[in-house]
Design an enzyme around this catalytic site. Structure first.
Site, PDB file in Angstrom:
ATOM      1  CB  CYS A 204     -29.803 -37.754  -4.214  1.00 48.12           C
ATOM      2  SG  CYS A 204     -30.829 -36.318  -4.469  1.00 48.12           S
TER       3      CYS A 204
ATOM      4  NE  ARG B 123     -28.315 -42.140  -0.567  1.00 46.77           N
ATOM      5  CZ  ARG B 123     -27.478 -41.896   0.432  1.00 46.77           C
ATOM      6  NH1 ARG B 123     -27.268 -42.814   1.344  1.00 46.77           N
ATOM      7  NH2 ARG B 123     -26.846 -40.761   0.517  1.00 46.77           N
TER       8      ARG B 123
ATOM      9  CD1 TRP C 105     -36.537 -36.894  -0.386  1.00 48.53           C
ATOM     10  CD2 TRP C 105     -35.334 -35.016  -0.173  1.00 48.53           C
ATOM     11  NE1 TRP C 105     -37.097 -36.138   0.612  1.00 48.53           N
ATOM     12  CE2 TRP C 105     -36.387 -34.982   0.762  1.00 48.53           C
ATOM     13  CE3 TRP C 105     -34.451 -33.940  -0.221  1.00 48.53           C
ATOM     14  CZ2 TRP C 105     -36.572 -33.922   1.648  1.00 48.53           C
ATOM     15  CZ3 TRP C 105     -34.627 -32.877   0.651  1.00 48.53           C
ATOM     16  CH2 TRP C 105     -35.689 -32.889   1.575  1.00 48.53           C
TER      17      TRP C 105
ATOM     18  CG  ASN D  41     -26.376 -37.332  -2.419  1.00 50.78           C
ATOM     19  OD1 ASN D  41     -27.269 -36.579  -2.034  1.00 50.78           O
ATOM     20  ND2 ASN D  41     -25.799 -38.206  -1.633  1.00 50.78           N
ATOM     21  N   GLY D  42     -26.261 -33.882  -3.114  1.00 52.06           N
ATOM     22  CA  GLY D  42     -25.724 -32.802  -2.280  1.00 52.06           C
ATOM     23  C   GLY D  42     -26.362 -31.483  -2.661  1.00 52.06           C
TER      24      GLY D  42
ATOM     25  CD  GLU E 110     -38.660 -42.990  17.428  1.00 50.21           C
ATOM     26  OE1 GLU E 110     -38.371 -41.797  17.302  1.00 50.21           O
ATOM     27  OE2 GLU E 110     -38.507 -43.821  16.522  1.00 50.21           O
TER      28      GLU E 110
ATOM     29  CE  LYS F  25     -40.270 -44.007  13.450  1.00 47.58           C
ATOM     30  NZ  LYS F  25     -38.996 -43.737  14.030  1.00 47.58           N
TER      31      LYS F  25
ATOM     32  CD  GLU G  53     -40.747 -41.441  10.562  1.00 51.19           C
ATOM     33  OE1 GLU G  53     -39.943 -40.859   9.833  1.00 51.19           O
ATOM     34  OE2 GLU G  53     -40.394 -42.127  11.533  1.00 51.19           O
TER      35      GLU G  53
ATOM     36  CG  HIS H 120     -48.065 -26.850  32.771  1.00 50.61           C
ATOM     37  ND1 HIS H 120     -48.261 -26.004  33.833  1.00 50.61           N
ATOM     38  CD2 HIS H 120     -47.494 -27.972  33.274  1.00 50.61           C
ATOM     39  CE1 HIS H 120     -47.799 -26.578  34.935  1.00 50.61           C
ATOM     40  NE2 HIS H 120     -47.332 -27.783  34.623  1.00 50.61           N
TER      41      HIS H 120
ATOM     42  CE  LYS I 269     -33.090 -45.658   7.411  1.00 57.35           C
ATOM     43  NZ  LYS I 269     -34.038 -45.650   8.521  1.00 57.35           N
TER      44      LYS I 269
HETATM   45  C1  F6R Z   1     -37.374 -41.075  11.699  1.00 61.25           C
HETATM   46  C2  F6R Z   1     -36.054 -41.010  11.134  1.00 61.25           C
HETATM   47  C3  F6R Z   1     -35.343 -39.706  11.138  1.00 61.25           C
HETATM   48  C4  F6R Z   1     -33.851 -39.924  11.423  1.00 61.25           C
HETATM   49  C5  F6R Z   1     -33.088 -38.602  11.264  1.00 61.25           C
HETATM   50  C6  F6R Z   1     -31.628 -38.751  11.613  1.00 61.25           C
HETATM   51  O1  F6R Z   1     -37.880 -42.361  11.670  1.00 61.25           O
HETATM   52  O2  F6R Z   1     -35.542 -41.975  10.652  1.00 61.25           O
HETATM   53  O3  F6R Z   1     -35.899 -38.816  12.047  1.00 61.25           O
HETATM   54  O4  F6R Z   1     -33.702 -40.428  12.705  1.00 61.25           O
HETATM   55  O5  F6R Z   1     -33.205 -38.142   9.952  1.00 61.25           O
HETATM   56  O6  F6R Z   1     -31.007 -39.692  10.804  1.00 61.25           O
HETATM   57  P1  F6R Z   1     -29.651 -40.377  11.207  1.00 61.25           P
HETATM   58  O7  F6R Z   1     -29.901 -41.198  12.416  1.00 61.25           O
HETATM   59  O8  F6R Z   1     -29.273 -41.190  10.019  1.00 61.25           O
HETATM   60  O9  F6R Z   1     -28.692 -39.268  11.497  1.00 61.25           O
END
Ligand code: F6R
Length: 619
Positions: free
Chosen positions: A2, A27, A75, A101-102, A492, A496, A499, A515, A614
């Site tokens: 949000c 966001r 969101w 937001n929250g 990672e 990527k 997502e 395993h 984000k």
């Molecule tokens: C994946 C991604 C998320 C963030 C996670 C933590 O690409 O961006 O997995 O890494 O939500 O976010 P931060 O780093 O802002 O605490």
């Protein structure tokens, strides 16, 4: 999670609010809304499901005039994403509108209480409870909005950043925060009067002013058209606002000719990492200078254990940090999912240092994890990108990444920025503790300095990934394998891909294959293997043999000049040679590009993937 925007001043509010919502769309983007008070004193609310562009369409032909307003991009947490549940929410009398937001954790009991007192609700959201509660307080205590907000928030359990308009007082804007971020921008109108902006972060504000105030938890602010800004806490104690100058420029918030922020941010990595190490890594004197370590040297000298708390991609960089710090500093490091750590009564000892790694600095679980550690007396170190963020302010000291705003939801430059920062941290602690021989320390300093150039080389020498990626448009699964420092890179790479393309992918330590997961391998299964020349090269070669003999397709990340693994692979990405511990910053680049181009070939919205946001400010 949000985004909130607000404005009060002499200018028309709508264009400022809509532009702000576009900037905050990363966001949350399942619905959006706006509320304005026009010059005749009418308080309007417009909301729609979907992106901000849908909101813009829906207000065509409507009255969007007014020099005061609030807006929101959502969101969803409570209640499905639709126009009814979108913010702003009206109070029952329609005298108030509010964005939030929250999460209000006790919203059910508050709602039941308000319903008993005759209030009716239109939506399923926790936010509507807030606005009704404020109105209820105004009526039952016969008080003004500001006092009613104070009274209401004393009854609220949870996290909030809120902004409120009052129809009968069109010259004032009230906002408050606890747990969710809120920034007040202070500008000057052409007539020389103060005007005020609100934003969940600085991105909707920077175009108009670089003078901001970060609201603290449990603070309430009132701004009006005369230029008055008053801040108090919930107990009505006056607070002195600290004006901060933002270090951000508008170009950083634009795509700069790239089709997506994610691609821009992938290509920005060499420059971003150069900025991150500037002034911190000194190749002439072979030195590493981190003020967070220098100023708190004693804490690091007596520290017996480091705990790193993080989520998602930041957790992956933390894992690389653990390998490096343990190797360089001989201090045991534990890496914790913040969401698990905060709820499991962890053992936190007096000489522990707890490091929070977070791009946004707002991740609710990471914030709660360090708050818990603080209660146990731990020394807290923050590694954040967003300046002035909640985690940066809640920690005792720390290091900013300085990689610039990351707008694409999938983290790229923040990941490599975190890894290089953790390497700097490891070297800085090793210097104080004298745990590395001078010669090796100097070699590592020299090599780390070269990483941005080597990243540039990697980007320029893997340009055909876009064509190659199309082969995987219809693929259902992927496996990513790595060992040692490259196991977190495998995690990672898989994250990527998941997502942004929605293809199922798993990252594994390569030797774990036998395993269980090896049962998944057949001719349909692409297996991405990070197989640089250093580290456990021979071991990973034999892991590749095992996959090949089960007909898996091998996509490898290899060191330039390594023909052996290249010849064993169906396709290879090439990276320049570097120290084993620094390979992740190079190896992740082709994996970022692979996920980007696979997602593009599937027609996905890479910057705003479904269900994601984000900044995860709710747990
Ligand atoms: C994946 C991604 C998320 C963030 C996670 C933590 O690409 O961006 O997995 O890494 O939500 O976010 P931060 O780093 O802002 O605490």
């Amino acid at each position: 999670m949000c985004g909130i925007v607000g404005y009060i001043g002499d200018q028309e509010a709508y264009p400022i609010l809509i532009k702000g919502l576009h900037r905050l769309e990363y966001r949350g983007y399942d619905s959006a809304g706006i509320s304005l008070i026009n010059n005749q004193g009418t308080l309007s609310v417009y909301k729609s499901k979907g992106k901000v562009s849908a909101l813009e369409k829906s207000v065509e032909g409507k009255d969007i005039s007014g020099t005061i307003g609030i807006a929101h991009t959502r969101w969803a947490t409570h209640g499905e994403p639709n126009a009814t549940n979108a913010h702003p929410h009206f109070s029952q009398s329609k005298n108030l509108s509010l964005v939030h937001n929250g999460i209000i954790e006790n919203y059910k009991s508050l709602r039941a209480e308000l319903e008993k007192n005759g209030m009716t609700f239109c939506s399923e959201t926790d936010t509507e409870v807030l606005v009704q509660l404020v109105e209820y307080m105004m009526n039952s205590h016969r008080c003004d909005l500001y006092t009613a907000v104070q009274l209401a928030l004393k009854n609220v359990v949870g996290a909030y950043a809120i902004a409120i308009l009052e129809k009968s007082h069109p010259d004032q804007l009230v906002c408050a925060r606890k747990g969710s971020p809120l920034i007040i921008g202070v500008g000057t109108t052409p007539s020389g009067r103060k005007e005020f902006y609100l934003g969940s972060d600085a991105t909707p504000i920077i175009e108009y002013t670089n003078q901001v105030i970060y609201l603290n938890d449990e603070e309430i602010a009132i701004m009006d058209r005369t230029g008055r800004l008053d801040i108090t806490n919930l107990s009505n104690v006056k607070q002195t606002p600290q004006l901060v100058t933002l270090q951000m420029n508008l170009d950083q918030l634009e795509k700069g000719g790239y089709p997506h922020f994610m691609l821009k941010e992938i290509w920005e990595q060499p420059a971003a990492l150069r900025t991150c190490i500037r002034g911190r890594l000194n190749v002439v004197d072979k030195d590493v200078l981190l003020s967070g370590i220098i100023d708190h040297k004693d804490k690091f000298l007596k520290c017996r254990r480091i705990i790193i708390c993080a989520c998602g991609t930041s957790w992956h960089s933390a894992l690389i940090g653990k390998y490096f710090i343990e190797e360089a500093c001989k201090i045991p490091v534990e890496v914790e999912y913040a969401s698990e750590f905060r709820y499991r009564n962890p053992v936190i000892l007096p000489d522990d240092i707890v490091i929070a790694v977070s791009q946004s600095g707002e991740t609710a679980d990471t914030l709660a994890a360090i708050q818990l550690a603080k209660e146990h007396g731990a020394f807290l170190y923050g590694i954040c990108n967003v300046i002035g963020s909640s985690i940066a302010r809640a920690t005792h000291t720390g290091t900013y990444l300085h990689v610039g705003p990351e707008i694409g939801v999938a983290s790229t430059k923040a990941f490599t920025g975190q890894v290089i920062t953790l390497c700097l941290l490891g070297l800085a602690i090793a210097k104080e503790k004298k745990t590395l021989p001078d010669e090796l320390f100097h070699i590592l300093v020299d090599e780390l300095q070269q990483i941005p150039d080597k990243m540039q080389w990697t980007l320029e020498n893997n340009k055909d990934i876009d064509k190659f990626a199309q082969m995987f448009t219809y693929c259902k699964n992927f496996i990513y394998l790595g060992r040692g420092y490259n196991y977190p890179v495998a995690l990672e790479g898989a994250l990527k891909l998941k997502e942004i393309s929605y293809i199922h992918a798993e990252g594994y330590p390569a030797a774990e294959m036998k395993h269980g997961p090896i049962a998944l391998i057949d001719e349909e299964m692409p297996v991405v293997v990070i197989a640089p020349k250093h580290g456990m090269y021979e071991k990973i070669v034999s892991n590749i043999q095992e996959i090949k003999s089960r007909k898996g397709k091998i996509i490898s990340v290899v060191t330039q000049g390594d023909e052996v693994v290249r010849n064993m692979s169906d396709y290879s990405f090439i990276i320049p040679d570097t120290r084993d511990c620094f390979v992740p910053m190079l190896a992740v680049i082709p994996l970022q590009l692979l996920s980007y181009y696979v997602a593009i070939s599937k027609g996905r919205n890479v910057d705003q993937p479904r269900n994601l946001a984000k900044s995860v400010t709710v747990e």
